[in-house]
Every structure is written in C-alpha cells, then in structure tokens.
Scaffold this motif. Structure first.
Motif, mmCIF file in Angstrom:
data_model
loop_
_atom_site.group_PDB
_atom_site.id
_atom_site.type_symbol
_atom_site.label_atom_id
_atom_site.label_comp_id
_atom_site.label_asym_id
_atom_site.label_seq_id
_atom_site.Cartn_x
_atom_site.Cartn_y
_atom_site.Cartn_z
ATOM 1 N N TYR A 35 69.249 15.789 -23.752
ATOM 2 C CA TYR A 35 69.648 16.739 -25.051
ATOM 3 C C TYR A 35 70.320 15.363 -24.723
ATOM 4 O O TYR A 35 70.646 14.386 -24.719
ATOM 5 C CB TYR A 35 70.371 17.242 -24.782
ATOM 6 C CG TYR A 35 70.494 18.357 -24.920
ATOM 7 C CD1 TYR A 35 70.103 19.214 -22.894
ATOM 8 C CD2 TYR A 35 70.579 19.821 -25.558
ATOM 9 C CE1 TYR A 35 69.675 20.587 -23.077
ATOM 10 C CE2 TYR A 35 70.098 20.807 -25.710
ATOM 11 C CZ TYR A 35 70.187 21.376 -24.397
ATOM 12 O OH TYR A 35 69.814 22.609 -24.042
ATOM 13 N N GLN A 37 73.903 13.451 -27.214
ATOM 14 C CA GLN A 37 75.174 13.907 -27.616
ATOM 15 C C GLN A 37 76.262 12.520 -27.573
ATOM 16 O O GLN A 37 76.284 12.306 -27.374
ATOM 17 C CB GLN A 37 75.845 14.459 -26.176
ATOM 18 C CG GLN A 37 77.745 15.443 -26.625
ATOM 19 C CD GLN A 37 77.894 16.034 -25.509
ATOM 20 O OE1 GLN A 37 77.981 15.831 -24.353
ATOM 21 N NE2 GLN A 37 78.743 17.180 -26.357
ATOM 22 N N LEU A 88 75.402 9.846 -25.496
ATOM 23 C CA LEU A 88 75.612 10.923 -23.969
ATOM 24 C C LEU A 88 74.136 11.801 -23.956
ATOM 25 O O LEU A 88 73.551 11.799 -24.762
ATOM 26 C CB LEU A 88 76.277 11.532 -24.065
ATOM 27 C CG LEU A 88 76.784 11.839 -22.178
ATOM 28 C CD1 LEU A 88 76.939 10.579 -21.395
ATOM 29 C CD2 LEU A 88 77.294 13.195 -22.033
ATOM 30 N N LEU A 90 72.473 14.203 -21.801
ATOM 31 C CA LEU A 90 72.244 15.009 -20.799
ATOM 32 C C LEU A 90 70.834 15.663 -20.429
ATOM 33 O O LEU A 90 69.857 15.748 -21.572
ATOM 34 C CB LEU A 90 72.738 15.615 -21.065
ATOM 35 C CG LEU A 90 74.510 15.687 -21.513
ATOM 36 C CD1 LEU A 90 74.428 16.391 -22.677
ATOM 37 C CD2 LEU A 90 74.807 15.409 -20.230
ATOM 38 N N PHE A 111 73.284 21.708 -16.066
ATOM 39 C CA PHE A 111 73.130 20.497 -16.913
ATOM 40 C C PHE A 111 73.950 19.414 -16.108
ATOM 41 O O PHE A 111 74.343 19.333 -14.805
ATOM 42 C CB PHE A 111 74.148 19.939 -18.027
ATOM 43 C CG PHE A 111 73.893 20.259 -18.941
ATOM 44 C CD1 PHE A 111 73.337 22.272 -19.115
ATOM 45 C CD2 PHE A 111 73.516 19.845 -19.953
ATOM 46 C CE1 PHE A 111 74.072 22.942 -20.091
ATOM 47 C CE2 PHE A 111 73.049 20.765 -21.299
ATOM 48 C CZ PHE A 111 72.907 22.024 -21.750
ATOM 49 N N GLY A 112 72.834 17.800 -15.974
ATOM 50 C CA GLY A 112 73.346 16.404 -15.183
ATOM 51 C C GLY A 112 74.594 16.295 -15.669
ATOM 52 O O GLY A 112 74.775 16.701 -16.265
ATOM 53 N N PRO A 113 75.399 15.300 -14.851
ATOM 54 C CA PRO A 113 76.513 14.891 -15.087
ATOM 55 C C PRO A 113 75.965 14.016 -16.577
ATOM 56 O O PRO A 113 77.195 13.155 -17.667
ATOM 57 C CB PRO A 113 76.629 13.655 -14.201
ATOM 58 C CG PRO A 113 75.694 13.405 -13.553
ATOM 59 C CD PRO A 113 74.985 14.467 -13.395
ATOM 60 N N TYR B 35 79.662 27.303 -22.231
ATOM 61 C CA TYR B 35 79.455 26.363 -21.176
ATOM 62 C C TYR B 35 80.698 25.403 -21.396
ATOM 63 O O TYR B 35 81.902 25.797 -21.971
ATOM 64 C CB TYR B 35 78.176 25.376 -21.728
ATOM 65 C CG TYR B 35 77.291 25.534 -21.198
ATOM 66 C CD1 TYR B 35 76.686 26.243 -21.859
ATOM 67 C CD2 TYR B 35 76.811 25.193 -20.078
ATOM 68 C CE1 TYR B 35 75.355 26.473 -21.782
ATOM 69 C CE2 TYR B 35 75.644 25.845 -19.798
ATOM 70 C CZ TYR B 35 74.581 26.593 -20.232
ATOM 71 O OH TYR B 35 73.085 26.506 -20.421
ATOM 72 N N GLY B 40 82.778 13.534 -21.462
ATOM 73 C CA GLY B 40 82.024 12.536 -21.143
ATOM 74 C C GLY B 40 81.038 12.724 -20.192
ATOM 75 O O GLY B 40 80.654 11.915 -19.485
ATOM 76 N N GLU B 41 81.167 14.510 -19.642
ATOM 77 C CA GLU B 41 80.673 14.505 -18.834
ATOM 78 C C GLU B 41 79.522 15.471 -18.987
ATOM 79 O O GLU B 41 79.309 16.649 -20.273
ATOM 80 C CB GLU B 41 81.544 15.282 -17.518
ATOM 81 C CG GLU B 41 82.644 14.583 -16.847
ATOM 82 C CD GLU B 41 83.105 14.888 -15.500
ATOM 83 O OE1 GLU B 41 84.154 14.323 -15.443
ATOM 84 O OE2 GLU B 41 83.129 15.880 -15.152
ATOM 85 N N GLY B 42 78.767 16.622 -18.018
ATOM 86 C CA GLY B 42 78.040 17.112 -18.094
ATOM 87 C C GLY B 42 78.705 18.665 -18.172
ATOM 88 O O GLY B 42 79.561 18.656 -18.061
ATOM 89 N N LEU B 43 77.564 19.526 -18.741
ATOM 90 C CA LEU B 43 78.020 20.876 -19.290
ATOM 91 C C LEU B 43 77.743 21.644 -17.369
ATOM 92 O O LEU B 43 77.150 21.656 -16.906
ATOM 93 C CB LEU B 43 77.231 21.794 -20.649
ATOM 94 C CG LEU B 43 78.009 21.513 -21.950
ATOM 95 C CD1 LEU B 43 77.468 19.936 -22.146
ATOM 96 C CD2 LEU B 43 76.797 21.876 -22.754
ATOM 97 N N ILE B 44 79.394 22.728 -17.670
ATOM 98 C CA ILE B 44 79.063 23.448 -16.613
ATOM 99 C C ILE B 44 79.116 25.217 -16.934
ATOM 100 O O ILE B 44 80.297 25.256 -18.031
ATOM 101 C CB ILE B 44 80.709 23.494 -16.010
ATOM 102 C CG1 ILE B 44 80.551 22.497 -15.064
ATOM 103 C CG2 ILE B 44 80.732 24.623 -14.545
ATOM 104 C CD1 ILE B 44 82.318 21.778 -14.933
#
Lengths: 120, 111
Positions: A35, A37, A88, A90, A111-113, B35, B40-44
C-alpha cells in the motif's frame, strides 16, 4: 508471531537511484500486499500477491516493480521515482481469500510499520 | 465506484468520555473492517463485521454494522489517551483481498 517487518524504516533516494523495500512475515500467510499512503490520506492498495503470484496491480506505474521470491518475503523495487512518490509504504499479509465472484474476503490483514520514502 | 465516508474527520475528547465514529458506504457492504493507525505507523486490526446487525466488542471498543450493511459505527467507552490515533474503516472491493479505506477519523484524547 503476528508481526510483519519492513526494512528500511526510512529511505531517501534521488530520482535516478534504484532501491528496494523489503517486507517479511512468518505467520504462514499466503497473501501479501503493498500500500502507498500519502500524508493525511488513507492507504491505497498498489499490489496483491496470492500464493506468490501477482493477483492485483492497481494500475501502478512501472517504476514500481513488486517481487515475491517466496511465501514469507515481499519486495518492492524502485527505479526512477518522482518526488510525488514520496509517501509511507505499507506492507500487509493475510490468508488469501479463496472465494470468487464478488464474495466477501474474510481474512483480516496484518500490517507492517511501513517505510517512509522521500524522493529528492 | 464505491466509497467510504467517515465522520467526524477529527475528534477531541476529554479522557473518560465516550465517543462514536461513523463509516458510511455508498453501496451495500459485503463486510467491514476497522483499523487504528498511530501517526506514521502501520495499521492495527480492531474488528471485522460481516452480517447485517452484527455487533462486536473488544475491551472498551464496540463496532456495529447496520441491517442494510451500508453504515458502521465504532464506539469507545471511557476513552483513554491510549485510544488516540487515526481510525480507518475498510471494505473489500471484490472479495479478492482488494481492501480500500475510508477517509479516516483522527482522535485526540486529552488527559
């Protein structure tokens, strides 16, 4: 292990550079995703791999080249990017949806960071 | 094309207050995901709803999908600073892992 890892965390590259983003998961998932973003926007799907085969390409420019060398790894090769590609990136993974014809996918994506990419 | 609209766009609440975030689809949903994303981080992954009228809860978060499957709500009870972040609803376009997301709701919880 419910973790998706991505490297590098940050990447700055010039428009003539070639670089790669890496993603890895060890959950036994057979679907992996990229993805993109942009700031203050939701993620937008770029590519989907299912059983190591490219199943969805959302009309992404050819300067982005995905690769899935095995069921745990997903790469995104970058070449001749533009400043507007800064974002970003992802990676996600899930069990693949084996249903067809508009049926609902039932598997959540992990998802990764992300890798924050800046193109100069 | 199908779209997901979230409201409100942003929300600032005092710690301990309840809040609701809505997600509305322009077409009938086959199902819906919620989610959370820290900046600036991934989705949980929070929850997935598939059936009309379905409701799921996890800790202090409850999500519902209406009977017509065109609207979902996410309710947080007794909000905490740890609930702060961006909440995204998502849906599958084709049933083939093709996820797209709503516009997002930015939640700030003031201690």
């Amino acid at each position: 292990d419910t973790e998706v890892t991505q490297t590098p965390k940050h990447l700055v590259m010039g428009m003539t550079n070639k670089k790669s983003l890496k993603c890895e998961q060890h959950m036994g998932h057979r679907a992996m995703y990229w993805y993109k973003q942009k700031a203050k926007k939701p993620p937008e799907l770029m590519f989907v791999y299912s059983y190591e085969k490219l199943s969805i390409n959302e009309s992404v420019p050819s300067r982005f080249s995905p690769e899935c060398p095995n069921s745990s790894l997903l790469n995104l090769h970058l070449h001749a990017l533009q400043p507007e590609d800064s974002a970003l990136y992802l990676c996600a993974s899930s069990q693949p949806d084996l249903t067809s014809g508009g049926a609902w996918g039932t598997h959540e994506q992990y998802f990764g960071p992300g890798t924050r990419l800046t193109v100069t | 094309s199908q779209e997901l609209e979230q409201s409100p766009q942003s929300l600032i609440v005092q710690e301990g207050k309840n809040l609701t975030i809505n997600c509305t689809s322009s077409k009938t949903l086959y199902g819906l995901y919620w989610y959370k994303q820290k900046y600036g981080e991934g989705l949980i992954f929070l929850m997935m709803l598939q059936k009309g009228g379905e409701e799921k809860s996890h800790e202090k978060i409850t999500a519902k999908l209406d009977e017509k499957k065109q609207q979902s709500s996410l309710h947080i009870t007794a909000s905490q600073p740890s609930h702060a972040g961006i909440y995204l609803c998502g849906a599958d376009k084709t049933g083939a892992n093709n996820l797209f997301f709503g516009t997002g709701t930015r939640l700030t919880v003031i201690p």
